[in-house]
Motif scaffolding. Structure first.
Motif, mmCIF file in Angstrom:
data_model
loop_
_atom_site.group_PDB
_atom_site.id
_atom_site.type_symbol
_atom_site.label_atom_id
_atom_site.label_comp_id
_atom_site.label_asym_id
_atom_site.label_seq_id
_atom_site.Cartn_x
_atom_site.Cartn_y
_atom_site.Cartn_z
ATOM 1 N N ILE A 155 18.645 -25.539 -8.473
ATOM 2 C CA ILE A 155 19.146 -24.192 -8.194
ATOM 3 C C ILE A 155 18.786 -23.241 -9.328
ATOM 4 C CG2 ILE A 155 21.234 -22.799 -7.798
ATOM 5 C CD1 ILE A 155 22.528 -25.466 -6.751
ATOM 6 N N MET A 156 19.020 -23.681 -10.555
ATOM 7 C CA MET A 156 18.729 -22.822 -11.702
ATOM 8 C C MET A 156 17.239 -22.558 -11.842
ATOM 9 S SD MET A 156 20.079 -23.179 -15.630
ATOM 10 C CE MET A 156 21.759 -22.741 -15.162
ATOM 11 N N ALA A 157 16.428 -23.562 -11.570
ATOM 12 C CA ALA A 157 14.973 -23.373 -11.659
ATOM 13 C C ALA A 157 14.504 -22.309 -10.664
ATOM 14 C CB ALA A 157 14.259 -24.701 -11.400
ATOM 15 N N ASP A 158 15.070 -22.318 -9.467
ATOM 16 C CA ASP A 158 14.714 -21.293 -8.478
ATOM 17 C C ASP A 158 15.153 -19.911 -8.948
ATOM 18 O OD1 ASP A 158 13.580 -23.161 -6.834
ATOM 19 O OD2 ASP A 158 15.277 -23.284 -5.435
ATOM 20 N N ALA A 159 16.323 -19.819 -9.564
ATOM 21 C CA ALA A 159 16.809 -18.532 -10.066
ATOM 22 C C ALA A 159 15.912 -18.015 -11.180
ATOM 23 C CB ALA A 159 18.242 -18.672 -10.557
ATOM 24 N N VAL A 160 15.469 -18.910 -12.043
ATOM 25 C CA VAL A 160 14.564 -18.518 -13.123
ATOM 26 C C VAL A 160 13.264 -17.965 -12.551
ATOM 27 C CG1 VAL A 160 13.122 -19.404 -14.999
ATOM 28 C CG2 VAL A 160 15.543 -20.033 -14.875
ATOM 29 N N ALA A 161 12.708 -18.656 -11.550
ATOM 30 C CA ALA A 161 11.465 -18.192 -10.934
ATOM 31 C C ALA A 161 11.660 -16.816 -10.290
ATOM 32 C CB ALA A 161 10.994 -19.202 -9.894
ATOM 33 N N ASP A 162 12.784 -16.622 -9.629
ATOM 34 C CA ASP A 162 13.061 -15.316 -9.006
ATOM 35 C C ASP A 162 13.227 -14.235 -10.063
ATOM 36 O OD1 ASP A 162 13.040 -16.616 -6.575
ATOM 37 O OD2 ASP A 162 15.225 -16.682 -6.373
ATOM 38 N N PHE A 163 13.898 -14.560 -11.139
ATOM 39 C CA PHE A 163 14.125 -13.601 -12.219
ATOM 40 C C PHE A 163 12.799 -13.166 -12.829
ATOM 41 C CE2 PHE A 163 14.984 -12.753 -16.771
ATOM 42 C CZ PHE A 163 15.930 -11.744 -16.660
ATOM 43 N N GLU A 164 11.926 -14.125 -13.047
ATOM 44 C CA GLU A 164 10.619 -13.800 -13.616
ATOM 45 C C GLU A 164 9.828 -12.881 -12.695
ATOM 46 O OE1 GLU A 164 9.755 -17.793 -16.322
ATOM 47 O OE2 GLU A 164 8.999 -17.708 -14.260
ATOM 48 N N ALA A 165 9.886 -13.182 -11.396
ATOM 49 C CA ALA A 165 9.138 -12.379 -10.435
ATOM 50 C C ALA A 165 9.687 -10.962 -10.334
ATOM 51 C CB ALA A 165 9.174 -13.053 -9.065
ATOM 52 N N GLU A 166 10.998 -10.803 -10.430
ATOM 53 C CA GLU A 166 11.616 -9.495 -10.234
ATOM 54 C C GLU A 166 11.644 -8.633 -11.492
ATOM 55 O OE1 GLU A 166 15.371 -9.591 -8.199
ATOM 56 O OE2 GLU A 166 14.755 -11.277 -6.936
ATOM 57 N N THR A 167 11.677 -9.253 -12.677
ATOM 58 C CA THR A 167 11.817 -8.471 -13.911
ATOM 59 C C THR A 167 10.587 -8.497 -14.799
ATOM 60 O OG1 THR A 167 12.688 -10.326 -15.217
ATOM 61 C CG2 THR A 167 14.288 -9.025 -13.927
ATOM 62 N N GLY A 168 9.725 -9.469 -14.597
ATOM 63 C CA GLY A 168 8.585 -9.616 -15.487
ATOM 64 C C GLY A 168 8.920 -10.329 -16.783
ATOM 65 N N ILE A 169 10.177 -10.728 -16.939
ATOM 66 C CA ILE A 169 10.606 -11.447 -18.137
ATOM 67 C C ILE A 169 10.460 -12.951 -17.892
ATOM 68 C CG2 ILE A 169 12.510 -11.902 -19.737
ATOM 69 C CD1 ILE A 169 13.737 -9.220 -18.798
ATOM 70 N N LYS A 170 9.718 -13.621 -18.725
ATOM 71 C CA LYS A 170 9.520 -15.059 -18.581
ATOM 72 C C LYS A 170 10.659 -15.824 -19.262
ATOM 73 C CE LYS A 170 5.560 -14.609 -16.502
ATOM 74 N NZ LYS A 170 5.421 -14.962 -15.065
ATOM 75 N N ILE A 171 11.017 -16.961 -18.674
ATOM 76 C CA ILE A 171 12.016 -17.839 -19.294
ATOM 77 C C ILE A 171 11.443 -19.246 -19.387
ATOM 78 C CG2 ILE A 171 14.330 -18.811 -19.198
ATOM 79 C CD1 ILE A 171 15.257 -16.461 -17.603
ATOM 80 N N LYS A 172 11.315 -19.715 -20.596
ATOM 81 C CA LYS A 172 10.919 -21.107 -20.818
ATOM 82 C C LYS A 172 12.198 -21.934 -20.843
ATOM 83 C CE LYS A 172 8.896 -24.225 -24.241
ATOM 84 N NZ LYS A 172 8.316 -24.340 -25.617
ATOM 85 N N VAL A 173 12.355 -22.820 -19.853
ATOM 86 C CA VAL A 173 13.568 -23.630 -19.774
ATOM 87 C C VAL A 173 13.289 -25.033 -20.274
ATOM 88 C CG1 VAL A 173 15.446 -24.448 -18.325
ATOM 89 C CG2 VAL A 173 14.289 -22.300 -17.743
ATOM 90 N N VAL A 174 14.114 -25.498 -21.181
ATOM 91 C CA VAL A 174 14.035 -26.876 -21.654
ATOM 92 C C VAL A 174 15.230 -27.610 -21.057
ATOM 93 C CG1 VAL A 174 13.948 -28.406 -23.642
ATOM 94 C CG2 VAL A 174 12.985 -26.089 -23.800
ATOM 95 N N TRP A 175 14.968 -28.565 -20.178
ATOM 96 C CA TRP A 175 16.036 -29.299 -19.495
ATOM 97 C C TRP A 175 16.495 -30.420 -20.402
ATOM 98 C CZ3 TRP A 175 17.391 -26.235 -15.757
ATOM 99 C CH2 TRP A 175 16.437 -25.448 -15.122
ATOM 100 N N LYS A 176 17.484 -30.125 -21.224
ATOM 101 C CA LYS A 176 17.904 -31.026 -22.298
ATOM 102 C C LYS A 176 18.807 -32.152 -21.823
ATOM 103 C CE LYS A 176 16.184 -29.675 -26.299
ATOM 104 N NZ LYS A 176 15.545 -30.583 -27.260
#
Length: 435
Positions: free
Chosen positions: A54-75
């Motif tokens: 779910i969070m990975a999909d939200a990150v992808a949507d956020f990047e597409a809508e804002t242009g801000i990239k998020i590098k996620v480290v699944w710790k």
């Protein structure tokens, strides 16, 4: 009463009217990289888990809508512990941390490493006009307030409930017990029928018995009553009549033989497995139980839940814990990071936390796992408090309360012995330890 944070959660919510900046306003730096267009987030989830997807999909949507990239480290679990060694440097490699309230508030917030997120509660959640504060239970904001700062915003909630098999007890689903008297009548009827023991309790794990004592105290004497007794350095609060009444009610459960036969000797998780196999009717535990017991549940097991009932005309109090997001104080991209925090509270992601992660979304208008529906209905309309009545003293609970409570639940002492012993041991403990 506000407190310095040490253990169970606390954070802050000051209602300031600042508006979170957009991506363009975030051009002043960043946590682990030079570009304002890239954030780094450490998450408590591992790849493949429902919450991770779910969070990975939200990150992808956020990047597409804002242009801000998020590098996620699944710790995986406890990301804050893995981050702590780097927090003394002038910069940190992370902007956003995803974890539970005990870590975000008590480790990051209490040490000054988490940014104040008070302003986020006044920001509109993308896709609508409602603010973050509007879509969350009002109680969550109060619960997470300490020293006028808030160090996390929750997206997922846990509470405690009575769980049972609706297929075996449809009458409970249509009329769950609202008072302690109703609950005792339910247990008495269950034992009378003799088909299963009324209550499954993992007595080998002392905190599971404490769940009962805390809940009954809160729903008898009100929010803060359990913490008040624990915090009394003289121990005398335990001797007040209300606490004896709570202990007497708990003693009656033991005296009436309402717990499964081996509740004190069975090794965890044997009792919850018994319960899921229909060898006991009811289990009071955390809202993780339906997911945790599903692999060995009896065929056709239909999970239902109801909240801990009140005593007399007391108001219901629901205990809560959270998973959520924090922003690092040393991040130079705080505004962009805050933008994702509010972005993730959109209903489409919250709905999936209920349907796919089978949990309780933080938004009150998103449907939780149906197994928790009965408890969530009460949760969304009741006073809330951080789990354990926001008691921050783990050492006291381990050395004083849990052992004495288990004496009551095992029948070694009666109600009067319970409060008397707590009063004596509390005074001794606080005479030698600081709060």
């Amino acid at each position: 009463m506000k407190r310095k944070i040490r253990h169970i959660a606390a954070a802050s919510l000051a209602a300031t009217a600042l508006v979170i900046g957009t991506a363009g306003c975030a051009a002043n730096g960043g946590g682990g990289s030079d570009s304002a267009e890239e954030l780094t987030m450490w998450s408590m989830w591992s790849k493949g888990e429902p919450n991770q997807l779910i969070m990975a999909d939200a990150v992808a949507d956020f990047e597409a809508e804002t242009g801000i990239k998020i590098k996620v480290v699944w710790k995986g679990r406890s990301p804050v512990g893995k981050l702590l060694p780097s927090l003394n440097s002038s910069t940190v490699p992370v902007d956003i941390v995803d974890s539970q309230n005990a870590e975000l508030v008590n480790q990051l917030g209490a040490t000054g490493n988490a940014a104040d997120l008070s302003d986020i509660y006044d920001v509109a959640v993308p896709g609508g006009s409602e603010t973050v504060g509007d879509v969350l239970n009002d109680g969550y904001q109060a619960d997470l307030t300490t020293d006028d700062k808030v160090f996390m915003v929750p997206y997922e909630v846990y509470t405690y409930s009575f769980f049972y098999n609706v297929a075996e007890h449809p009458e409970v689903a249509s009329a769950p017990p609202a008072t302690w008297d109703d609950l005792e009548a339910l247990f008495a009827e269950s034992k009378k029928n003799g088909e299963a023991a009324p209550i499954a309790l993992e007595g080998s794990i002392p905190p599971f018995a404490t769940f009962w004592t805390t809940a009954l105290t809160l729903n008898s004497l009100g929010k803060g009553s359990f913490r008040e007794a624990v915090a009394d350095t003289t121990g005398k609060t335990w001797l007040e009549p209300g606490y004896l009444e709570v202990a007497t009610k708990l003693q009656s459960l033991v005296d009436n033989g309402y717990f499964v036969d081996d509740y004190l000797s069975a090794k965890y998780p044997a009792v919850q497995q018994q319960w899921a196999a229909n060898d006991a009717d009811y289990m009071y535990n955390g809202t993780w139980i339906p997911v945790e017991t599903a692999p060995y549940a009896a065929d056709g097991f239909d999970y239902g839940s109801f909240a801990f009932p009140v005593v007399g005309d007391a108001k219901p109090v629901m205990q809560v814990a959270f998973n959520g997001l924090a922003v690092l104080e040393k991040s130079k991209k705080q505004e962009a990071a805050k933008e994702f925090v509010s972005f993730y509270l959109q209903k489409k992601y919250q709905d999936r936390i209920g349907s796919e992660a089978k949990s309780i979304p933080a938004r009150t208008d998103s449907e939780a796992n149906p197994a928790m529906a009965g408890a969530v209905e009460v949760l969304n309309s009741s006073e809330t408090v951080l789990a354990g009545d926001n008691v921050p003293w783990d050492d006291y609970m381990t050395k004083v309360f849990h052992p004495t409570n288990m004496k009551l639940f095992s029948g070694q002492i009666d109600a009067e012995g319970f409060v008397s012993e707590l009063a004596t041991l509390s005074a001794d403990y606080w005479a030698n330890n600081d709060q």
